[in-house]
Design a protein around this motif. Structure first.
Motif, PDB file in Angstrom:
ATOM      1  N   THR A   1       0.857  -1.182   0.000  1.00 47.20           N
ATOM      2  CA  THR A   1       0.000   0.000   0.000  1.00 47.20           C
ATOM      3  C   THR A   1       0.891   1.229   0.000  1.00 47.20           C
ATOM      4  OG1 THR A   1      -1.720  -1.188   1.203  1.00 47.20           O
ATOM      5  CG2 THR A   1      -1.843   1.205   1.237  1.00 47.20           C
ATOM      6  N   LEU A   2       0.605   2.164  -0.894  1.00 45.44           N
ATOM      7  CA  LEU A   2       1.410   3.385  -0.992  1.00 45.44           C
ATOM      8  C   LEU A   2       1.110   4.331   0.165  1.00 45.44           C
ATOM      9  CD1 LEU A   2       1.012   4.078  -4.804  1.00 45.44           C
ATOM     10  CD2 LEU A   2       2.960   3.018  -3.644  1.00 45.44           C
ATOM     11  N   ALA A   3       2.125   4.979   0.657  1.00 44.05           N
ATOM     12  CA  ALA A   3       1.983   5.969   1.730  1.00 44.05           C
ATOM     13  C   ALA A   3       1.306   7.223   1.188  1.00 44.05           C
ATOM     14  CB  ALA A   3       3.357   6.324   2.297  1.00 44.05           C
ATOM     15  N   LEU A   4       0.761   8.020   2.079  1.00 45.35           N
ATOM     16  CA  LEU A   4       0.153   9.294   1.702  1.00 45.35           C
ATOM     17  C   LEU A   4       1.206  10.215   1.084  1.00 45.35           C
ATOM     18  CD1 LEU A   4      -2.025   9.971   4.872  1.00 45.35           C
ATOM     19  CD2 LEU A   4      -2.847   9.292   2.611  1.00 45.35           C
ATOM     20  N   GLY A   5       0.821  10.943   0.044  1.00 43.95           N
ATOM     21  CA  GLY A   5       1.683  11.971  -0.521  1.00 43.95           C
ATOM     22  C   GLY A   5       2.806  11.514  -1.422  1.00 43.95           C
ATOM     23  N   VAL A   6       2.796  10.258  -1.869  1.00 47.62           N
ATOM     24  CA  VAL A   6       3.891   9.788  -2.714  1.00 47.62           C
ATOM     25  C   VAL A   6       3.618  10.057  -4.184  1.00 47.62           C
ATOM     26  CG1 VAL A   6       4.551   7.980  -1.077  1.00 47.62           C
ATOM     27  CG2 VAL A   6       3.016   7.437  -2.974  1.00 47.62           C
ATOM     28  N   SER A   7       4.677  10.042  -4.964  1.00 46.62           N
ATOM     29  CA  SER A   7       4.602  10.079  -6.417  1.00 46.62           C
ATOM     30  C   SER A   7       5.164   8.765  -6.934  1.00 46.62           C
ATOM     31  CB  SER A   7       5.430  11.238  -6.975  1.00 46.62           C
ATOM     32  OG  SER A   7       4.844  12.467  -6.617  1.00 46.62           O
ATOM     33  N   VAL A   8       4.652   8.328  -8.082  1.00 47.17           N
ATOM     34  CA  VAL A   8       5.076   7.035  -8.632  1.00 47.17           C
ATOM     35  C   VAL A   8       5.548   7.199 -10.071  1.00 47.17           C
ATOM     36  CG1 VAL A   8       3.566   5.669  -7.139  1.00 47.17           C
ATOM     37  CG2 VAL A   8       2.698   6.464  -9.348  1.00 47.17           C
ATOM     38  N   PRO A   9       6.514   6.376 -10.487  1.00 46.16           N
ATOM     39  CA  PRO A   9       6.876   6.356 -11.902  1.00 46.16           C
ATOM     40  C   PRO A   9       5.840   5.523 -12.656  1.00 46.16           C
ATOM     41  CG  PRO A   9       8.153   4.727 -10.727  1.00 46.16           C
ATOM     42  CD  PRO A   9       7.316   5.454  -9.694  1.00 46.16           C
ATOM     43  N   ILE A  10       5.630   5.833 -13.909  1.00 44.34           N
ATOM     44  CA  ILE A  10       4.782   4.986 -14.749  1.00 44.34           C
ATOM     45  C   ILE A  10       5.654   4.465 -15.883  1.00 44.34           C
ATOM     46  CG2 ILE A  10       2.761   4.833 -16.240  1.00 44.34           C
ATOM     47  CD1 ILE A  10       1.454   7.028 -14.603  1.00 44.34           C
ATOM     48  N   TYR A  11       5.990   3.175 -15.829  1.00 40.97           N
ATOM     49  CA  TYR A  11       6.841   2.552 -16.835  1.00 40.97           C
ATOM     50  C   TYR A  11       6.044   2.179 -18.085  1.00 40.97           C
ATOM     51  CZ  TYR A  11      10.350   2.466 -13.224  1.00 40.97           C
ATOM     52  OH  TYR A  11      11.237   2.846 -12.245  1.00 40.97           O
ATOM     53  N   CYS A  12       4.799   1.729 -17.870  1.00 40.77           N
ATOM     54  CA  CYS A  12       3.912   1.412 -18.978  1.00 40.77           C
ATOM     55  C   CYS A  12       2.490   1.367 -18.436  1.00 40.77           C
ATOM     56  CB  CYS A  12       4.285   0.085 -19.643  1.00 40.77           C
ATOM     57  SG  CYS A  12       4.131  -1.381 -18.581  1.00 40.77           S
ATOM     58  N   GLN A  13       1.510   1.313 -19.343  1.00 35.56           N
ATOM     59  CA  GLN A  13       0.104   1.288 -18.934  1.00 35.56           C
ATOM     60  C   GLN A  13      -0.623   0.202 -19.714  1.00 35.56           C
ATOM     61  OE1 GLN A  13      -0.276   5.623 -19.755  1.00 35.56           O
ATOM     62  NE2 GLN A  13      -1.276   5.685 -17.749  1.00 35.56           N
ATOM     63  N   THR A  14      -1.675  -0.349 -19.088  1.00 35.13           N
ATOM     64  CA  THR A  14      -2.422  -1.437 -19.704  1.00 35.13           C
ATOM     65  C   THR A  14      -3.897  -1.357 -19.319  1.00 35.13           C
ATOM     66  OG1 THR A  14      -2.386  -3.834 -20.067  1.00 35.13           O
ATOM     67  CG2 THR A  14      -2.046  -3.098 -17.811  1.00 35.13           C
ATOM     68  N   PRO A  15      -4.783  -1.807 -20.189  1.00 34.63           N
ATOM     69  CA  PRO A  15      -6.191  -1.848 -19.804  1.00 34.63           C
ATOM     70  C   PRO A  15      -6.445  -2.984 -18.814  1.00 34.63           C
ATOM     71  CG  PRO A  15      -5.909  -2.655 -22.054  1.00 34.63           C
ATOM     72  CD  PRO A  15      -4.569  -2.193 -21.573  1.00 34.63           C
ATOM     73  N   GLY A  16      -7.450  -2.803 -17.980  1.00 33.95           N
ATOM     74  CA  GLY A  16      -7.827  -3.814 -16.996  1.00 33.95           C
ATOM     75  C   GLY A  16      -9.208  -3.507 -16.459  1.00 33.95           C
ATOM     76  N   GLU A  17      -9.421  -3.835 -15.195  1.00 34.94           N
ATOM     77  CA  GLU A  17     -10.715  -3.591 -14.555  1.00 34.94           C
ATOM     78  C   GLU A  17     -11.024  -2.096 -14.504  1.00 34.94           C
ATOM     79  OE1 GLU A  17     -12.785  -4.226 -10.153  1.00 34.94           O
ATOM     80  OE2 GLU A  17     -10.838  -5.149 -10.570  1.00 34.94           O
ATOM     81  N   THR A  18     -12.273  -1.740 -14.743  1.00 36.19           N
ATOM     82  CA  THR A  18     -12.698  -0.349 -14.662  1.00 36.19           C
ATOM     83  C   THR A  18     -12.879   0.060 -13.203  1.00 36.19           C
ATOM     84  OG1 THR A  18     -13.769  -0.454 -16.811  1.00 36.19           O
ATOM     85  CG2 THR A  18     -14.490   1.313 -15.336  1.00 36.19           C
ATOM     86  N   ILE A  19     -12.248   1.180 -12.837  1.00 35.83           N
ATOM     87  CA  ILE A  19     -12.241   1.685 -11.463  1.00 35.83           C
ATOM     88  C   ILE A  19     -12.669   3.152 -11.469  1.00 35.83           C
ATOM     89  CG2 ILE A  19     -10.745   2.201  -9.466  1.00 35.83           C
ATOM     90  CD1 ILE A  19     -11.087  -0.785  -9.891  1.00 35.83           C
ATOM     91  N   THR A  20     -13.408   3.552 -10.444  1.00 36.53           N
ATOM     92  CA  THR A  20     -13.758   4.956 -10.250  1.00 36.53           C
ATOM     93  C   THR A  20     -12.974   5.479  -9.047  1.00 36.53           C
ATOM     94  OG1 THR A  20     -15.960   4.668 -11.154  1.00 36.53           O
ATOM     95  CG2 THR A  20     -15.615   6.589  -9.743  1.00 36.53           C
ATOM     96  N   GLY A  21     -12.308   6.618  -9.238  1.00 41.41           N
ATOM     97  CA  GLY A  21     -11.511   7.221  -8.176  1.00 41.41           C
ATOM     98  C   GLY A  21     -11.583   8.727  -8.276  1.00 41.41           C
TER      99      GLY A  21
END
Length: 126
Positions: free
Chosen positions: A70-90
């Motif tokens: 689980t990511l800590a509050l306030g972090v930034s993440v790298p995005i190496y690649c992206q893929t389709p998957g389950e639809t999520i609402t956030g």
């Protein structure tokens, strides 16, 4: 919904991080610089997780995959690649896009402020 893009860490910062580690130091700041240097050295942008959220990192692009961490509050993440998957609402909308943030680690793009509703990195597997 308007999204903002985080500026990519420049090559000079990546080089500095690598120099700090190879100089033989082992302070917390130097270790942090080492952990972030590979993404920056590859020209991979880091994006902030939505404020106030501790996001589960999954082993694949959906909630049916196990939680890796689980990511800590306030972090930034790298995005190496992206893929389709389950639809999520956030907080950044509804999407089926999942961001690969490390080997075998995915987060829903609905929780990452990329500044875009589409791809901001290459498709995984391409």
């Amino acid at each position: 919904m308007l999204r903002r893009t985080l500026t990519t860490i420049g090559g000079a910062a990546a080089a500095l991080g690598l120099v700090l580690v190879t100089a033989g130091g082992s302070s917390a700041a130097e270790l942090a610089a080492y952990r972030t240097a590979p993404a920056a050295a590859l020209g991979v942008a880091r994006y902030p997780i939505a404020p106030g959220y501790r996001v589960n990192v999954r082993s694949g692009p959906g909630t049916q995959y196990g939680i890796v961490r689980t990511l800590a509050l306030g972090v930034s993440v790298p995005i190496y690649c992206q893929t389709p998957g389950e639809t999520i609402t956030g907080p950044y909308g509804t999407t089926n896009l999942w961001d690969n943030i490390d080997s075998g680690e995915f987060v829903s793009d609905a929780y990452v402020n990329t500044g875009s509703d589409g791809y901001v990195a290459r498709r995984c597997g391409s």
